[in-house]
Design an enzyme around this catalytic site. Sequence first.
Site, PDB file in Angstrom:
ATOM      1  N   ASP A  55      55.057  98.183 -24.522  1.00 13.02           N
ATOM      2  CA  ASP A  55      55.774  99.378 -24.097  1.00 13.02           C
ATOM      3  C   ASP A  55      56.981  99.635 -24.988  1.00 13.02           C
ATOM      4  OD1 ASP A  55      54.018  99.673 -22.022  1.00 13.02           O
ATOM      5  OD2 ASP A  55      55.392  98.991 -20.456  1.00 13.02           O
ATOM      6  N   LYS A  68      54.941 104.600 -23.377  1.00  7.13           N
ATOM      7  CA  LYS A  68      55.111 104.387 -21.942  1.00  7.13           C
ATOM      8  C   LYS A  68      56.583 104.307 -21.565  1.00  7.13           C
ATOM      9  CE  LYS A  68      51.933 104.643 -20.218  1.00  7.13           C
ATOM     10  NZ  LYS A  68      51.133 105.882 -20.049  1.00  7.13           N
ATOM     11  N   MET A  79      62.955 105.288 -12.115  1.00  8.14           N
ATOM     12  CA  MET A  79      62.704 106.538 -12.835  1.00  8.14           C
ATOM     13  C   MET A  79      63.165 107.747 -12.025  1.00  8.14           C
ATOM     14  SD  MET A  79      58.916 105.522 -14.327  1.00  8.14           S
ATOM     15  CE  MET A  79      58.423 104.639 -12.818  1.00  8.14           C
TER      16      MET A  79
END
Length: 263
Positions: free
Chosen positions: A41, A62, A175
Site C-alpha cells: 500500500d 490504496k 478515513m
Amino acid sequence: MNQSHNTLGKVYLVGAGPGAADLITVRGAKLLAQADIVFHDALVEPEMLALCPRATLVPVGKRCGKLSSAQHFINKRLVDAAHKYQTVVRLKGGDPMLFGRADEELSTLKDAGVEVEVVPGITAALAGAASIGQSLTLRGVSRSVAFITLAQATENPVFGEPLANPSADTLVYYMGRKDAARIAQQLIEQSPNHGANTPVQILESVSTPRERQWSSTLFELAAGKADQWFDSNSPALIMIGEALRENKVTQSQNIVESKTKAA
C-alpha cells in the site's frame, strides 16, 4: 525465487500495522525478509520496505481518496505472481481484515487455487489509544467500541452519510476526515450517548515521526474547528467517547459509587 510451471507459490496477506516499522509482527517481518515479491500500500513506511531486501517491490496505491490501482487489477496481479514466485506478500496497512478489502483478495486467490494465509497487524485505533495513553474501554463508562468507516467500496471512494446513531460507547472513525464536522453534528443531534461535550481525539500518521494530535469536543469538531488542522496527505483517525476524557478514572469511580448507592 521463480516457480516451476507445475507449482504455485503461496500468497500472504500481511498487516503492516499502523505505520512504525517496528510495530509489524515478528511473523510479518520474517515473511518480508523471505518474500520474492511484495505488493504494498501507499501508506507503508519506507523503513518497513527496507525489511524486504530480496523482494521485488510493487506499489499498488490504496490510499483513501487518492489515485490507486483498481482492486480487480491487484487481485489479478496476486494470482499471476503466485504462478511465478514462491513467496508472495500483499502488505496492507493496519490489519488486513479491517477495512482492507481482504475478502476480495482471499476469494480471488482461493478461486484460482492459490494457497493464501493472513498475518494480522495492529490496527490504527489500538496504536492511537496507546499513543495518547487512554483506553478505548473503561469500567462503568465504556463497555463497547465501534470501528467505523464512511468510505464506500468503490474504486473512486465516495463518502456516505455518517451513521446516525452508533450504539457503541467509544467510536473510532477511519478515513473520516472529509466528514468530520458532519459526523460530530449528527452525533450531537441524534446519539443519546454522545453529547456536545463528549471528548474527541484526532490522530494523524499515528505511530510515525509525523504523528500529530488534536484534542477537543464534539461541539468544536461540529463547528469545523479541526478543518484547517487536518493534513490531507496524512491518514487521520477520529476517536470519540467519554473513555477519552482526561479525568476518566475519577469519572469511572463516581459512576460506580453512584450505582452502588442506588442499589
